[in-house]
Write a protein that holds these residues in place. Structure first.
Motif, PDB file in Angstrom:
ATOM      1  N   THR A  16       0.857  -1.182   0.000  1.00  0.00           N
ATOM      2  CA  THR A  16       0.000   0.000   0.000  1.00  0.00           C
ATOM      3  C   THR A  16       0.894   1.232   0.000  1.00  0.00           C
ATOM      4  O   THR A  16       1.940   1.263   0.653  1.00  0.00           O
ATOM      5  N   GLN A  17       0.472   2.225  -0.777  1.00  0.00           N
ATOM      6  CA  GLN A  17       1.234   3.463  -0.892  1.00  0.00           C
ATOM      7  C   GLN A  17       0.259   4.589  -1.161  1.00  0.00           C
ATOM      8  O   GLN A  17      -0.474   4.542  -2.154  1.00  0.00           O
ATOM      9  N   TYR A  18       0.239   5.570  -0.304  1.00  0.00           N
ATOM     10  CA  TYR A  18      -0.652   6.711  -0.444  1.00  0.00           C
ATOM     11  C   TYR A  18      -2.091   6.234  -0.607  1.00  0.00           C
ATOM     12  O   TYR A  18      -2.646   5.653   0.295  1.00  0.00           O
ATOM     13  N   HIS A  19      -2.672   6.415  -1.783  1.00  0.00           N
ATOM     14  CA  HIS A  19      -4.068   6.037  -2.002  1.00  0.00           C
ATOM     15  C   HIS A  19      -4.180   4.892  -3.008  1.00  0.00           C
ATOM     16  O   HIS A  19      -5.093   4.859  -3.827  1.00  0.00           O
ATOM     17  N   GLN A  20      -3.235   3.963  -2.935  1.00  0.00           N
ATOM     18  CA  GLN A  20      -3.248   2.817  -3.842  1.00  0.00           C
ATOM     19  C   GLN A  20      -2.771   1.556  -3.136  1.00  0.00           C
ATOM     20  O   GLN A  20      -1.964   1.616  -2.213  1.00  0.00           O
ATOM     21  N   MET A  21      -3.277   0.437  -3.626  1.00  0.00           N
ATOM     22  CA  MET A  21      -2.765  -0.864  -3.239  1.00  0.00           C
ATOM     23  C   MET A  21      -2.331  -1.530  -4.540  1.00  0.00           C
ATOM     24  O   MET A  21      -3.100  -1.567  -5.501  1.00  0.00           O
ATOM     25  N   LYS A  22      -1.121  -2.046  -4.578  1.00  0.00           N
ATOM     26  CA  LYS A  22      -0.599  -2.683  -5.787  1.00  0.00           C
ATOM     27  C   LYS A  22      -0.266  -4.134  -5.491  1.00  0.00           C
ATOM     28  O   LYS A  22       0.264  -4.454  -4.429  1.00  0.00           O
ATOM     29  N   ILE A  23      -0.586  -4.995  -6.469  1.00  0.00           N
ATOM     30  CA  ILE A  23      -0.354  -6.431  -6.335  1.00  0.00           C
ATOM     31  C   ILE A  23       0.588  -6.866  -7.456  1.00  0.00           C
ATOM     32  O   ILE A  23       0.310  -6.624  -8.635  1.00  0.00           O
ATOM     33  N   TRP A  24       1.701  -7.495  -7.079  1.00  0.00           N
ATOM     34  CA  TRP A  24       2.679  -7.973  -8.044  1.00  0.00           C
ATOM     35  C   TRP A  24       2.808  -9.482  -7.984  1.00  0.00           C
ATOM     36  O   TRP A  24       2.686 -10.084  -6.920  1.00  0.00           O
ATOM     37  N   GLU A  25       3.133 -10.063  -9.127  1.00  0.00           N
ATOM     38  CA  GLU A  25       3.528 -11.459  -9.207  1.00  0.00           C
ATOM     39  C   GLU A  25       5.027 -11.501  -8.908  1.00  0.00           C
ATOM     40  O   GLU A  25       5.816 -10.855  -9.615  1.00  0.00           O
ATOM     41  N   VAL A  26       5.422 -12.209  -7.865  1.00  0.00           N
ATOM     42  CA  VAL A  26       6.806 -12.196  -7.409  1.00  0.00           C
ATOM     43  C   VAL A  26       7.770 -12.740  -8.461  1.00  0.00           C
ATOM     44  O   VAL A  26       8.803 -12.137  -8.740  1.00  0.00           O
ATOM     45  N   ALA A  27       7.466 -13.879  -9.055  1.00  0.00           N
ATOM     46  CA  ALA A  27       8.396 -14.548  -9.976  1.00  0.00           C
ATOM     47  C   ALA A  27       8.767 -13.672 -11.169  1.00  0.00           C
ATOM     48  O   ALA A  27       9.927 -13.609 -11.563  1.00  0.00           O
ATOM     49  N   SER A  28       7.772 -12.975 -11.732  1.00  0.00           N
ATOM     50  CA  SER A  28       8.023 -12.172 -12.932  1.00  0.00           C
ATOM     51  C   SER A  28       8.204 -10.691 -12.633  1.00  0.00           C
ATOM     52  O   SER A  28       8.715  -9.955 -13.472  1.00  0.00           O
ATOM     53  N   GLY A  29       7.758 -10.252 -11.459  1.00  0.00           N
ATOM     54  CA  GLY A  29       7.790  -8.828 -11.141  1.00  0.00           C
ATOM     55  C   GLY A  29       6.679  -8.043 -11.807  1.00  0.00           C
ATOM     56  O   GLY A  29       6.628  -6.822 -11.727  1.00  0.00           O
ATOM     57  N   GLU A  36      -7.475   1.608  -6.233  1.00  0.00           N
ATOM     58  CA  GLU A  36      -7.495   2.954  -5.662  1.00  0.00           C
ATOM     59  C   GLU A  36      -8.259   2.961  -4.346  1.00  0.00           C
ATOM     60  O   GLU A  36      -9.237   2.235  -4.178  1.00  0.00           O
ATOM     61  N   GLY A  37      -7.838   3.774  -3.414  1.00  0.00           N
ATOM     62  CA  GLY A  37      -8.491   3.904  -2.122  1.00  0.00           C
ATOM     63  C   GLY A  37      -7.443   4.186  -1.061  1.00  0.00           C
ATOM     64  O   GLY A  37      -6.244   4.195  -1.347  1.00  0.00           O
ATOM     65  N   TYR A  38      -7.861   4.429   0.156  1.00  0.00           N
ATOM     66  CA  TYR A  38      -6.915   4.660   1.246  1.00  0.00           C
ATOM     67  C   TYR A  38      -6.752   3.365   2.022  1.00  0.00           C
ATOM     68  O   TYR A  38      -7.713   2.825   2.561  1.00  0.00           O
ATOM     69  N   PHE A  39      -5.531   2.867   2.060  1.00  0.00           N
ATOM     70  CA  PHE A  39      -5.231   1.597   2.724  1.00  0.00           C
ATOM     71  C   PHE A  39      -4.148   1.817   3.766  1.00  0.00           C
ATOM     72  O   PHE A  39      -3.104   2.375   3.463  1.00  0.00           O
ATOM     73  N   ARG A  40      -4.399   1.367   4.965  1.00  0.00           N
ATOM     74  CA  ARG A  40      -3.440   1.529   6.045  1.00  0.00           C
ATOM     75  C   ARG A  40      -2.710   0.220   6.342  1.00  0.00           C
ATOM     76  O   ARG A  40      -1.514   0.199   6.566  1.00  0.00           O
ATOM     77  N   SER A  41      -3.449  -0.877   6.367  1.00  0.00           N
ATOM     78  CA  SER A  41      -2.831  -2.178   6.643  1.00  0.00           C
ATOM     79  C   SER A  41      -3.474  -3.245   5.769  1.00  0.00           C
ATOM     80  O   SER A  41      -4.618  -3.098   5.341  1.00  0.00           O
ATOM     81  N   ILE A  42      -2.704  -4.289   5.488  1.00  0.00           N
ATOM     82  CA  ILE A  42      -3.173  -5.374   4.623  1.00  0.00           C
ATOM     83  C   ILE A  42      -2.704  -6.707   5.179  1.00  0.00           C
ATOM     84  O   ILE A  42      -1.670  -6.788   5.837  1.00  0.00           O
ATOM     85  N   THR A  43      -3.474  -7.754   4.885  1.00  0.00           N
ATOM     86  CA  THR A  43      -3.071  -9.107   5.274  1.00  0.00           C
ATOM     87  C   THR A  43      -3.777 -10.125   4.389  1.00  0.00           C
ATOM     88  O   THR A  43      -4.876  -9.868   3.904  1.00  0.00           O
TER      89      THR A  43
END
Length: 69
Positions: A16-29, A36-43
């Motif tokens: 999470t960064q500012y007003h976004q949450m981004k999801i990446w595939e680790v193997a390929s990057g 979009e939205g305000y995110f403080r914590s994720i699990t």
């Protein structure tokens, strides 16, 4: 980043960064999704199929793509 989480199987990284949450595939990057939205914590759920986020007021639950999608 405000918060970072690695999926239980190690295949996805979420940050999470500012007003976004981004999801990446680790193997390929490869960036899979930006939410979009305000995110403080994720699990991740223990099975890695769901991602929960909180902004301190409400909780949101997101379904994630199955491996190989």
């Amino acid at each position: 980043f405000n918060d970072i989480a690695l999926s239980p199987d190690g295949q996805l990284l979420v940050a999470t960064q500012y007003h976004q949450m981004k999801i990446w595939e680790v193997a390929s990057g490869r960036l899979i999704r930006t939410i979009e939205g305000y995110f403080r914590s994720i699990t991740f759920s223990p099975d890695g199929k769901l991602l929960a986020s909180s902004n301190g007021i409400r909780i949101r639950i997101f379904g994630l793509p199955a491996s190989g999608d």
